[in-house]
Design a protein around this motif. Structure first.
Motif, PDB file in Angstrom:
ATOM      1  N   LYS A   1       0.825  -1.219   0.000  1.00 36.60           N
ATOM      2  CA  LYS A   1       0.000   0.000   0.000  1.00 36.60           C
ATOM      3  C   LYS A   1       0.853   1.260   0.000  1.00 36.60           C
ATOM      4  O   LYS A   1       0.476   2.272  -0.576  1.00 36.60           O
ATOM      5  CB  LYS A   1      -0.931  -0.001   1.217  1.00 36.60           C
TER       6      LYS A   1
ATOM      7  N   ASP B   1       3.885   6.759  -4.911  1.00 38.81           N
ATOM      8  CA  ASP B   1       2.746   5.987  -4.418  1.00 38.81           C
ATOM      9  C   ASP B   1       2.527   4.789  -5.332  1.00 38.81           C
ATOM     10  O   ASP B   1       2.750   4.862  -6.545  1.00 38.81           O
ATOM     11  CB  ASP B   1       1.486   6.856  -4.383  1.00 38.81           C
TER      12      ASP B   1
ATOM     13  N   ARG C   1       0.673   2.357  -7.588  1.00 33.36           N
ATOM     14  CA  ARG C   1      -0.508   2.265  -8.444  1.00 33.36           C
ATOM     15  C   ARG C   1      -0.458   1.006  -9.320  1.00 33.36           C
ATOM     16  O   ARG C   1      -1.492   0.433  -9.649  1.00 33.36           O
ATOM     17  CB  ARG C   1      -0.607   3.494  -9.353  1.00 33.36           C
ATOM     18  N   ASN C   2       0.758   0.599  -9.684  1.00 34.18           N
ATOM     19  CA  ASN C   2       0.936  -0.556 -10.570  1.00 34.18           C
ATOM     20  C   ASN C   2       1.748  -1.634  -9.856  1.00 34.18           C
ATOM     21  O   ASN C   2       2.838  -1.355  -9.345  1.00 34.18           O
ATOM     22  CB  ASN C   2       1.654  -0.128 -11.843  1.00 34.18           C
TER      23      ASN C   2
ATOM     24  N   TYR D   1      -7.935   0.864  -6.819  1.00 32.71           N
ATOM     25  CA  TYR D   1      -7.126   1.786  -7.612  1.00 32.71           C
ATOM     26  C   TYR D   1      -5.808   1.179  -8.111  1.00 32.71           C
ATOM     27  O   TYR D   1      -5.126   1.765  -8.944  1.00 32.71           O
ATOM     28  CB  TYR D   1      -6.816   3.057  -6.812  1.00 32.71           C
ATOM     29  N   MET D   2      -5.449  -0.012  -7.626  1.00 32.38           N
ATOM     30  CA  MET D   2      -4.203  -0.636  -8.065  1.00 32.38           C
ATOM     31  C   MET D   2      -4.438  -1.518  -9.288  1.00 32.38           C
ATOM     32  O   MET D   2      -5.405  -2.279  -9.341  1.00 32.38           O
ATOM     33  CB  MET D   2      -3.598  -1.485  -6.938  1.00 32.38           C
ATOM     34  N   ARG D   3      -3.523  -1.416 -10.254  1.00 31.96           N
ATOM     35  CA  ARG D   3      -3.566  -2.259 -11.443  1.00 31.96           C
ATOM     36  C   ARG D   3      -2.504  -3.353 -11.306  1.00 31.96           C
ATOM     37  O   ARG D   3      -1.347  -3.064 -11.001  1.00 31.96           O
ATOM     38  CB  ARG D   3      -3.312  -1.418 -12.691  1.00 31.96           C
ATOM     39  N   THR D   4      -2.924  -4.598 -11.535  1.00 31.02           N
ATOM     40  CA  THR D   4      -2.055  -5.730 -11.238  1.00 31.02           C
ATOM     41  C   THR D   4      -1.835  -6.626 -12.447  1.00 31.02           C
ATOM     42  O   THR D   4      -2.761  -6.895 -13.214  1.00 31.02           O
ATOM     43  CB  THR D   4      -2.665  -6.582 -10.091  1.00 31.02           C
TER      44      THR D   4
ATOM     45  N   THR E   1       6.305   0.442 -12.962  1.00 30.11           N
ATOM     46  CA  THR E   1       5.732  -0.354 -11.878  1.00 30.11           C
ATOM     47  C   THR E   1       6.337   0.076 -10.542  1.00 30.11           C
ATOM     48  O   THR E   1       7.555   0.191 -10.421  1.00 30.11           O
ATOM     49  CB  THR E   1       6.009  -1.858 -12.118  1.00 30.11           C
ATOM     50  N   GLU E   2       5.476   0.342  -9.559  1.00 33.44           N
ATOM     51  CA  GLU E   2       5.964   0.795  -8.255  1.00 33.44           C
ATOM     52  C   GLU E   2       6.202  -0.356  -7.280  1.00 33.44           C
ATOM     53  O   GLU E   2       6.964  -0.208  -6.322  1.00 33.44           O
ATOM     54  CB  GLU E   2       4.971   1.782  -7.621  1.00 33.44           C
TER      55      GLU E   2
END
Length: 446
Positions: free
Chosen positions: A136, A228, A230-231, A251-254, A296-297
């Motif tokens: 997160k 932050d 997100r991916n 809100y996260m794309r996986t 990608t984070e």
């Protein structure tokens, strides 16, 4: 307390070692003699080479007098059967390790309890929840919420940008600072800090605070420039991966990268359409680049190989990913993962052991968490009427060395604790302690 553990696999052996140090009467059973032999003679417990579903064997092990019977073999059906038999023979409480999420639904709780299976534990689900908490925020190593988030525990590593390096803790602020530093992990040592201790470069520092002060912690830790999340990219389409994407925020794309084509087809049936399934090797740097690793984070490695997971996270870090999570089931590799600066380590043994350990406590403990890197634990106690902890201020309570109170929740509000705080009945108190000391702390809160 007499505790019988059925299954000398990874979870059962780890749990037996932990509980043996608590001076409990521990019996570890397994039908594979080689597994039992690996324990050696260094632990205060008894091993018996019998099947956990053998009625005569359970009788021989003294199941009739067991306070707690824990079935953690790799076979779900065997665990359920063993618990039913143990309860029928007289065991007071049973716990079964399962692989089927459906069994955890509230409507089945009474059904299983009537048949002698009093509690269920699903390590993959617990691990998935910890992974989601870990990703997160990219700048946090470990994150746990207490009482619905009224109080939070944050573990983060100190880099050169931290504002609080090399300053004695008593100089960081007075009674009104909005956080409490409960522990410092430095190399292989875990420190319960005092006022004259200082935070050094590369320390992992554990703070307790309330949610509104998280941005302040982020600032003083020098982590404001961390992106932050997100991916998220996950390597390995295991059951943990499936549970993880199900718990991910909207809100996260996986993306899940899985090398087995048949498993990829199965994953498309198990996860939401928003999750992209990619057939390939997560160690292939060209594939990672093609799939957008640069944007990608967070990268999560969940294959069955600890070595693969650690190396994949290292590669992801070098490609610019700010947050990595590795599943490391081999305990010997955990310290190595930390020395190589793997962001967060997930270990099902520790997670499952924490939850089962909670069940054997006499005090009202609603949360027990294992700090993977720090060899320490956090517990949330509910204070009983007339408890010893309520009779004096915290500084005079006589808590044992190696334990500290990180905060409390009173009427739903998180409150930081100082030496002058007086704890009251019904407070939820978050205690940090070393080396499974929780059992020794019960007397303060009962």
């Amino acid at each position: 307390m007499k505790i019988i553990i059925a299954g000398a696999g990874a979870v059962g052996t780890h749990l037996a070692k932990l509980l043996a140090g608590e001076k409990q009467d521990i019996i570890l059973m397994d039908e594979d003699e080689d597994r039992l032999g690996k324990l050696g003679n260094n632990f205060d417990l008894m091993t018996v080479n019998i099947s956990p579903t053998s009625i005569s064997g359970l009788k021989e092990a003294g199941t009739a007098n067991a306070d707690l019977f824990i079935a953690v073999t790799p076979n779900e059906s065997q665990n359920m059967t063993a618990c039913m038999l143990a309860a029928g023979l007289g065991a007071k409480k049973t716990v079964a390790r399962i692989d089927n999420y459906e069994y955890l639904l509230p409507k089945y709780q009474e059904f299983f309890a009537k048949r002698g299976v009093h509690s269920l534990i699903y390590p993959e689900m617990l691990a998935a929840k910890d992974i989601v908490d870990a990703v997160k925020m990219s700048w946090i190593r470990q994150w746990w919420e207490f009482a619905g988030g009224a109080l939070v525990l944050i573990g983060t590593k100190m880099r050169e940008t931290a504002e609080i390096l090399n300053i004695p803790l008593y100089e960081l602020g007075g009674q009104n600072i909005p956080f409490h530093i409960v522990a410092i992990k430095r190399g292989n040592e875990t420190i319960i800090p005092r006022g004259d201790d200082s935070i050094l470069l590369n320390d992992i520092v554990y703070f307790t605070t309330t949610k509104k002060y998280i941005p302040y912690i982020r600032k003083i830790a020098g982590k404001e420039n961390y992106a932050d999340v997100r991916n998220v990219m996950i390597m390995g389409g295991s059951r943990i991966a499936v549970r993880t994407v199900q718990y991910m925020p909207e809100y996260m794309r996986t993306k899940i990268i899985e090398s087995d084509y048949a498993r990829c087809n199965r994953l498309t049936e198990l996860v939401d359409d928003k999750v992209m399934i990619i057939n390939g090797d997560g160690r292939d740097l060209d594939l990672l680049t093609e799939e957008g690793i640069k944007n990608t984070e967070a990268f999560v490695a969940l294959t069955g190989s600890a070595e693969t997971n650690i190396l994949a996270c290292l590669a992801a870090k070098r490609m610019g990913v700010s947050k990595t999570v590795a599943q490391v089931e081999n305990v010997d590799y955990i310290s190595m993962a930390e020395s190589m600066d793997i962001g967060c380590v997930i270990n099902k043994k520790f997670i499952a052991a924490s939850h089962i350990y909670q069940m054997m406590l006499d005090a009202d403990v609603s949360n027990v968490k294992c700090l993977t890197f720090a060899n320490a634990d956090v517990a949330e106690f509910t204070v009983k009427a007339g408890a010893r902890i309520t009779r004096s201020q915290v500084k005079d309570a006589g808590l044992p060395k190696g334990a500290t109170i990180g905060g409390l929740i009173r009427n739903g509000e998180g409150i930081l604790v100082t030496g002058n705080t007086t704890i009251q009945e019904n407070d939820h108190v978050v205690v940090f302690c070393l080396n499974m000391m929780i059992k020794k702390l019960e007397k303060f809160f009962n």
